[in-house]
Design a protein around this motif. Structure first.
Motif, mmCIF file in Angstrom:
data_model
loop_
_atom_site.group_PDB
_atom_site.id
_atom_site.type_symbol
_atom_site.label_atom_id
_atom_site.label_comp_id
_atom_site.label_asym_id
_atom_site.label_seq_id
_atom_site.Cartn_x
_atom_site.Cartn_y
_atom_site.Cartn_z
ATOM 1 N N THR A 142 0.831 -1.206 0.000
ATOM 2 C CA THR A 142 0.000 0.000 0.000
ATOM 3 C C THR A 142 0.862 1.250 0.000
ATOM 4 O O THR A 142 0.584 2.217 -0.733
ATOM 5 C CB THR A 142 -0.930 0.002 1.227
ATOM 6 O OG1 THR A 142 -1.771 -1.158 1.193
ATOM 7 C CG2 THR A 142 -1.810 1.246 1.226
ATOM 8 N N SER A 185 2.518 1.749 -3.308
ATOM 9 C CA SER A 185 1.516 2.301 -4.221
ATOM 10 C C SER A 185 1.331 3.796 -3.982
ATOM 11 O O SER A 185 1.258 4.586 -4.941
ATOM 12 C CB SER A 185 0.190 1.562 -4.044
ATOM 13 O OG SER A 185 -0.824 2.137 -4.836
ATOM 14 N N ASP A 186 1.249 4.198 -2.714
ATOM 15 C CA ASP A 186 1.085 5.617 -2.396
ATOM 16 C C ASP A 186 2.276 6.433 -2.891
ATOM 17 O O ASP A 186 2.114 7.516 -3.473
ATOM 18 C CB ASP A 186 0.926 5.804 -0.884
ATOM 19 C CG ASP A 186 -0.391 5.243 -0.370
ATOM 20 O OD1 ASP A 186 -1.294 5.010 -1.204
ATOM 21 O OD2 ASP A 186 -0.512 5.026 0.842
ATOM 22 N N THR A 228 4.451 5.616 -5.276
ATOM 23 C CA THR A 228 4.525 5.605 -6.740
ATOM 24 C C THR A 228 3.478 6.529 -7.349
ATOM 25 O O THR A 228 3.775 7.297 -8.275
ATOM 26 C CB THR A 228 4.324 4.171 -7.257
ATOM 27 O OG1 THR A 228 5.249 3.289 -6.601
ATOM 28 C CG2 THR A 228 4.575 4.115 -8.763
ATOM 29 N N SER A 229 2.254 6.480 -6.835
ATOM 30 C CA SER A 229 1.187 7.332 -7.368
ATOM 31 C C SER A 229 1.499 8.807 -7.155
ATOM 32 O O SER A 229 1.344 9.626 -8.074
ATOM 33 C CB SER A 229 -0.147 6.975 -6.709
ATOM 34 O OG SER A 229 -0.488 5.635 -6.939
ATOM 35 N N ILE A 287 -0.434 0.692 -11.759
ATOM 36 C CA ILE A 287 -0.112 0.536 -10.337
ATOM 37 C C ILE A 287 -1.219 -0.218 -9.613
ATOM 38 O O ILE A 287 -0.958 -1.116 -8.803
ATOM 39 C CB ILE A 287 0.120 1.920 -9.696
ATOM 40 C CG1 ILE A 287 1.366 2.579 -10.302
ATOM 41 C CG2 ILE A 287 0.270 1.808 -8.187
ATOM 42 C CD1 ILE A 287 1.528 4.040 -9.918
ATOM 43 N N ALA A 288 -2.469 0.139 -9.897
ATOM 44 C CA ALA A 288 -3.607 -0.504 -9.238
ATOM 45 C C ALA A 288 -3.660 -1.998 -9.554
ATOM 46 O O ALA A 288 -3.919 -2.828 -8.668
ATOM 47 C CB ALA A 288 -4.908 0.174 -9.650
ATOM 48 N N GLU A 334 -0.864 -3.782 -7.750
ATOM 49 C CA GLU A 334 -1.152 -3.832 -6.321
ATOM 50 C C GLU A 334 -2.153 -4.934 -6.014
ATOM 51 O O GLU A 334 -1.999 -5.671 -5.028
ATOM 52 C CB GLU A 334 -1.704 -2.471 -5.859
ATOM 53 C CG GLU A 334 -1.970 -2.400 -4.368
ATOM 54 C CD GLU A 334 -2.480 -1.036 -3.928
ATOM 55 O OE1 GLU A 334 -2.753 -0.865 -2.729
ATOM 56 O OE2 GLU A 334 -2.611 -0.139 -4.797
ATOM 57 N N LEU A 367 3.483 -5.508 -6.910
ATOM 58 C CA LEU A 367 3.905 -4.149 -7.179
ATOM 59 C C LEU A 367 5.381 -4.012 -6.872
ATOM 60 O O LEU A 367 5.819 -4.026 -5.723
ATOM 61 C CB LEU A 367 3.105 -3.145 -6.330
ATOM 62 C CG LEU A 367 3.375 -1.668 -6.574
ATOM 63 C CD1 LEU A 367 3.112 -1.307 -8.028
ATOM 64 C CD2 LEU A 367 2.521 -0.820 -5.670
#
Length: 433
Positions: A137, A140-141, A143-144, A422-423, A426, A431
């Motif tokens: 998570t 992901s945060d 990277t986004s 990314i989603a 994940e 990821l």
């Protein structure tokens, strides 16, 4: 002169992007893995689970305790003996001292201790799954947010370009007004458009700075740390739904957690069923005893020795609580089975919809790239015609806005495609960089 002043002022406010150190995505993720508070807390939680997963905590090992019991009394005592004589003593002192080592060991409890040990090990695996979920998570945060900065940096560059063009337009309008080929209104309109573009740029720069602060927060470092990100967004266009689905079924941390929760519930049921069996405990002790009495037949005594034995207990009737507890535990196992099916369906649905969004975004990136190229070509032609006065101001402004909007849409399309990628990774629990 006023337009030149605005341009100079604008560039004075531009962040020192070109002199800043570039923060790569790999470095950002590494910093987050080391510093992020949620990851650190999750690691500590896993360490707690590992510490608890021992045979001693499950009740398999004996308990050994040292004990000391010291009793003292001072009493006014009167004793009547069997021969009818009496003895009286005031402030008679009596004391007894017992000390030694005792052992208590549950050797059988209906296999509860073994089920408990297995449960502790599964809880450790659940902690590992929760740590994995936290890490994925946070990656992901990071990277986004990182690619959001890349997108905003691209838009800042596009807005910077349009400001340069707007400034050229102001200069051309001023020159034409000076030689009498344009009205004052044309100059004012050009100046208003330049001010509008400058305002948009400053707003975008504010958003860019705030997003930097947000990324620093995720990285758990000083919010004022300045940096620059890379300039391009690269999207993985080779993702396949079948491969993502297979990976998700094997390593999606949320699905894995549900499976582990079912195993925990099954072991809890096993522990509850163990209450139907007897509990056997061994006990032994080696004690030393000493006692003194100021009045009585025995003035002083001492002893030492080994005591040993066992106890066995069996629950015969507890108001049907055993049956009730087992029924509730079975229902909890059924709930975990349902939760696994629900999580699996939700995962499949989210994968399918996210993959469709991914495919759409890939198509949009290609469309917006072509659209930006067309808008750029149109702007170049219109700018040349505007310089020689063959196109009106409004037509030039339209071409200019079309170009900036095309660049922004292209940048946003790339960013949305990257978010889709990314989603999907994940969800697949895959990821990585």
């Amino acid at each position: 002169m006023k337009s030149i002043y605005i341009t100079i002022l604008l560039f004075a406010f531009v962040p020192k992007m070109f002199s800043q150190e570039v923060l790569s995505l790999e470095d950002a993720v590494k910093i987050a893995l080391e510093n992020n508070y949620e990851i650190r807390i999750s690691k500590n939680d896993l360490s707690i689970d590992k510490t608890n997963a021992t045979i001693g905590n499950s009740g398999m090992l004996p308990k050994v305790a040292a004990n000391v019991i010291d009793n003292n009394s001072i009493q006014n005592t009167t004793q009547t003996r069997s021969d009818g004589t009496t003895a009286t003593l005031d402030n008679a002192k009596n004391n007894s001292l017992t000390y030694g080592v005792g052992l208590d060991w549950t050797v059988f409890d209906g296999l509860r201790m073994f089920a408990r040990y297995d449960q502790l090990k599964v809880l450790q695996k659940l902690g590992e799954a929760e740590l994995k979920l936290t890490i994925i998570t946070k990656i992901s945060d990071v990277t986004s947010t990182y690619y959001d900065l890349v997108q905003q940096q691209q838009q800042l560059s596009a807005m910077d370009t349009t400001i340069v063009i707007s400034n050229q337009r102001v200069q051309l309008a001023q020159n034409r007004y000076t030689i009498g080929k344009a009205s004052k209104l044309e100059v004012l309109n050009a100046q208003v458009d330049l001010n509008t573009d400058t305002t948009m740029y400053l707003r975008q720069k504010e958003l860019y700075a705030n997003t930097k602060t947000l990324l620093n927060q995720i990285l758990a470092r000083d919010a004022k740390t300045d940096f620059k990100v890379i300039e391009t967004i690269t999207v993985d266009e080779k993702l396949l739904l079948a491969e993502l689905t297979t990976l998700a079924e094997k390593q999606n941390p949320q699905l894995e957690a549900q499976v582990l929760n079912k195993r925990i519930a099954e072991l809890q049921l096993k522990q509850i069923k163990s209450d139907r069996y007897p509990v056997v405990r061994l006990n032994s002790a080696y004690n030393f005893t000493e006692s003194e009495s100021s009045l009585g037949f025995i003035a002083q005594s001492s002893g030492k020795g080994l005591n040993y034995g066992f106890t066995a207990t069996l629950n015969l009737f507890d108001g049907f609580n055993q049956r009730r507890n087992e029924k509730v535990a079975k229902l909890l196992v059924d709930n975990t089975t349902i939760a696994i099916a629900q999580q699996n369906q939700q995962l499949q649905t989210t994968l399918l919809t996210s993959f469709q969004t991914y495919l759409t975004n890939l198509e949009l990136t290609k469309l917006e790239q072509r659209n930006e190229a067309i808008a750029k070509q149109n702007l170049d032609i219109t700018l040349e015609k505007f310089r020689i006065g063959t196109v009106p101001t409004i037509e030039f402004r339209t071409a200019q806005l079309n170009y900036i909007n095309a660049k922004v849409r292209n940048s946003n399309a790339q960013f949305q495609a990257k978010l889709s990628e990314i989603a999907l990774k994940e969800l697949a629990g895959n990821l990585s960089l």
